[in-house]
Design a protein around this motif. Sequence first.
Motif, PDB file in Angstrom:
ATOM      1  N   GLY A 129       0.820  -1.220   0.000  1.00 23.50           N
ATOM      2  CA  GLY A 129       0.000   0.000   0.000  1.00 23.50           C
ATOM      3  C   GLY A 129       0.851   1.267   0.000  1.00 23.50           C
ATOM      4  N   HIS A 437      -9.532   9.914  -1.123  1.00 21.50           N
ATOM      5  CA  HIS A 437     -10.465   8.774  -1.217  1.00 21.50           C
ATOM      6  C   HIS A 437     -10.154   7.917  -2.428  1.00 21.50           C
ATOM      7  CE1 HIS A 437     -12.301  11.905  -3.653  1.00 21.50           C
ATOM      8  NE2 HIS A 437     -13.263  11.114  -4.070  1.00 21.50           N
ATOM      9  N   GLU A 440      -7.004   5.814  -1.515  1.00 24.50           N
ATOM     10  CA  GLU A 440      -7.382   4.694  -0.637  1.00 24.50           C
ATOM     11  C   GLU A 440      -8.067   3.580  -1.428  1.00 24.50           C
ATOM     12  OE1 GLU A 440      -6.395   4.302   2.378  1.00 24.50           O
ATOM     13  OE2 GLU A 440      -5.550   6.311   2.539  1.00 24.50           O
ATOM     14  N   GLU A 441      -8.961   3.998  -2.320  1.00 23.64           N
ATOM     15  CA  GLU A 441      -9.683   3.038  -3.164  1.00 23.64           C
ATOM     16  C   GLU A 441      -8.689   2.235  -4.016  1.00 23.64           C
ATOM     17  OE1 GLU A 441     -13.294   4.857  -5.266  1.00 23.64           O
ATOM     18  OE2 GLU A 441     -11.789   4.769  -6.861  1.00 23.64           O
ATOM     19  N   ILE A 443      -5.482   1.683  -3.332  1.00 18.08           N
ATOM     20  CA  ILE A 443      -4.686   0.793  -2.476  1.00 18.08           C
ATOM     21  C   ILE A 443      -5.509  -0.433  -2.083  1.00 18.08           C
ATOM     22  CG2 ILE A 443      -3.636   0.597  -0.172  1.00 18.08           C
ATOM     23  CD1 ILE A 443      -2.647   3.491  -0.517  1.00 18.08           C
ATOM     24  N   GLU A 444      -6.762  -0.194  -1.743  1.00 12.56           N
ATOM     25  CA  GLU A 444      -7.610  -1.319  -1.339  1.00 12.56           C
ATOM     26  C   GLU A 444      -7.755  -2.338  -2.470  1.00 12.56           C
ATOM     27  OE1 GLU A 444     -11.424  -0.306   0.581  1.00 12.56           O
ATOM     28  OE2 GLU A 444     -12.156  -2.154  -0.377  1.00 12.56           O
ATOM     29  N   VAL A 447      -4.358  -4.233  -2.720  1.00  9.47           N
ATOM     30  CA  VAL A 447      -3.998  -5.062  -1.569  1.00  9.47           C
ATOM     31  C   VAL A 447      -5.017  -6.180  -1.347  1.00  9.47           C
ATOM     32  CG1 VAL A 447      -3.658  -5.018   0.945  1.00  9.47           C
ATOM     33  CG2 VAL A 447      -2.658  -3.223  -0.485  1.00  9.47           C
ATOM     34  N   GLU A 448      -6.297  -5.839  -1.448  1.00  4.62           N
ATOM     35  CA  GLU A 448      -7.342  -6.835  -1.140  1.00  4.62           C
ATOM     36  C   GLU A 448      -7.629  -7.766  -2.312  1.00  4.62           C
ATOM     37  OE1 GLU A 448      -8.592  -6.962   1.923  1.00  4.62           O
ATOM     38  OE2 GLU A 448      -7.537  -5.127   2.551  1.00  4.62           O
ATOM     39  N   ARG A 449      -7.521  -7.231  -3.549  1.00  7.60           N
ATOM     40  CA  ARG A 449      -7.974  -8.026  -4.686  1.00  7.60           C
ATOM     41  C   ARG A 449      -6.923  -8.186  -5.777  1.00  7.60           C
ATOM     42  NH1 ARG A 449     -11.858  -4.485  -3.236  1.00  7.60           N
ATOM     43  NH2 ARG A 449     -11.573  -3.076  -5.004  1.00  7.60           N
TER      44      ARG A 449
END
Length: 492
Positions: A129, A437, A440-441, A443-444, A447-449
């Motif tokens: 991230g 925002h 962050e979107e 990075i998410e 990292v998550e997907r």
Amino acid sequence: MQPPFPFDNSYARLPARFFARLPPTPVSGPSLIRVNGPLARDLALDPAWLASGEGVAVLAGNRVPEGAEPIATAYAGHQFGHFVPQLGDGRALLLGEVVGRDGARRDIQLKGAGPTPFSRAGDGRAALGPVLREYLVSEAMAALGIPTTRALAAVATGERVIRESVLPGAVLTRVAASHIRVGTFQFFAARGDTEGLRALADHVIARHDPEAGAAEAPYRALLDGVIARQADLVARWLLVGFVHGVMNTDNMSVAGETIDYGPCAFLDTYDPKTAFSSIDRHGRYAYGNQPRIALWNLTRLAEALLPLLADDEAAAVAEAEAALGGFAPRFEAAYHEGLNRKLGLATRREGDSDLASDLLALMAENQADFTLTFRRLGEAAAGPGAGEPVRSLFVDPTAFDGWALRWRERLAAEARDPSATAAAMRAANPAFIPRNHRVEEMIEAAVERSDFAPFENLLRVLSRPYDDQPAGARYAEPPEGGGAGYRTFCGT
Ligand code: AMP
Ligand code: MG
């Protein structure tokens, strides 16, 4: 065959106590996230080679390329006002320096390359991230025209790093005019190592202030140079709403580049008290405090340089004070000249500073979005009929109207064609900044997907921040509620 990096490593030729020599620590599963093609070409490097298996092995720290002399550099620093005599590269290794097509020398550094003698309790690694955040925001700053370190590449390590949660690891290849900080000077000053201090100062003069070398008082000229660059830089930050977030003296480059993108963020709603970083509880590094903190840090640099400024202490202090006295006028000039450009004013007149400050005060009172206000002000330059989009950003739009009358009167005195004013304002007021925002979107998703499409999309839009890009409209919009309460965390 020509080696992939034409290294010429001047810092590694400095005395041994300036650094620790060690290779990067290999990682188990390196894979490429991205190579910065245009930057690679500017550095006379081959982007295709960097993206190859061999190239990725180098970028991950699994292979030391020919000509590299990996070192972790020593530095000290004031962190939130408290002096730490030894910090140093705890998770970064300088591979070496290359001279680019423009003739400028630049560091090639791997950030997240494993532990070093300076790691203390840290693991020497970086999480994905923060690596993506630094890549994106530093490249956005470069596209905005603001001096900054750059991102040459990002690779995933295939390993996990443990922070508050378990996260994927990554390595960023950072490019900088140099990685020499105010804290590097403090390292030698704190040890009473005047020879080291002098060797460092001579190195910086050769590298960043060649004209200072020819001056009557080279070390004073060096200090003047660092002060001028920093004053200009902080003015540029304020003009785009950038909050660095962790302006410790070890995070202030003497080359005048923005460095260390840990907890940085851009303002949405204009409020000079904004401090995003979760650890900045007292707002030491708040948006509006940045000029003051820059001067505080430069005062620490001047103190470190005292032994070189004159033989007797009183004379040295007088030199330091005279140099530091140059900060405020330099900053004020750069800041107000920049504000005038943002307002579409090509000349400077008495009262302009008040005109700009009054707008900023109204923006703060009316929770106006910083970036959109100035961008839409450019559209409003076409004539009073075009003012609705900007005035609607103010909680009380009539508050804007009174100010706009004064502004239009002042614009009229410029006698410039309204379309020329609008074009100049478009070039001074970005439509696109790395909105928190959206960062962050992005990075998410990664990292998550393992979804890097938002990273690529955002990067593309931010590479042309001053162009209208209708397809990227969602990246220009502020968050719901103006972004109040947004928090960032140090990427360690
Ligand atoms: P920063 O807050 O990133 O400016 O870092 C401050 C100090 O902590 C520097 O000396 C860094 O090298 C060190 N540091 C930060 N993160 C790590 C880490 N994960 N491992 C080792 N050292 C670190
Ligand atoms: Mg740092």
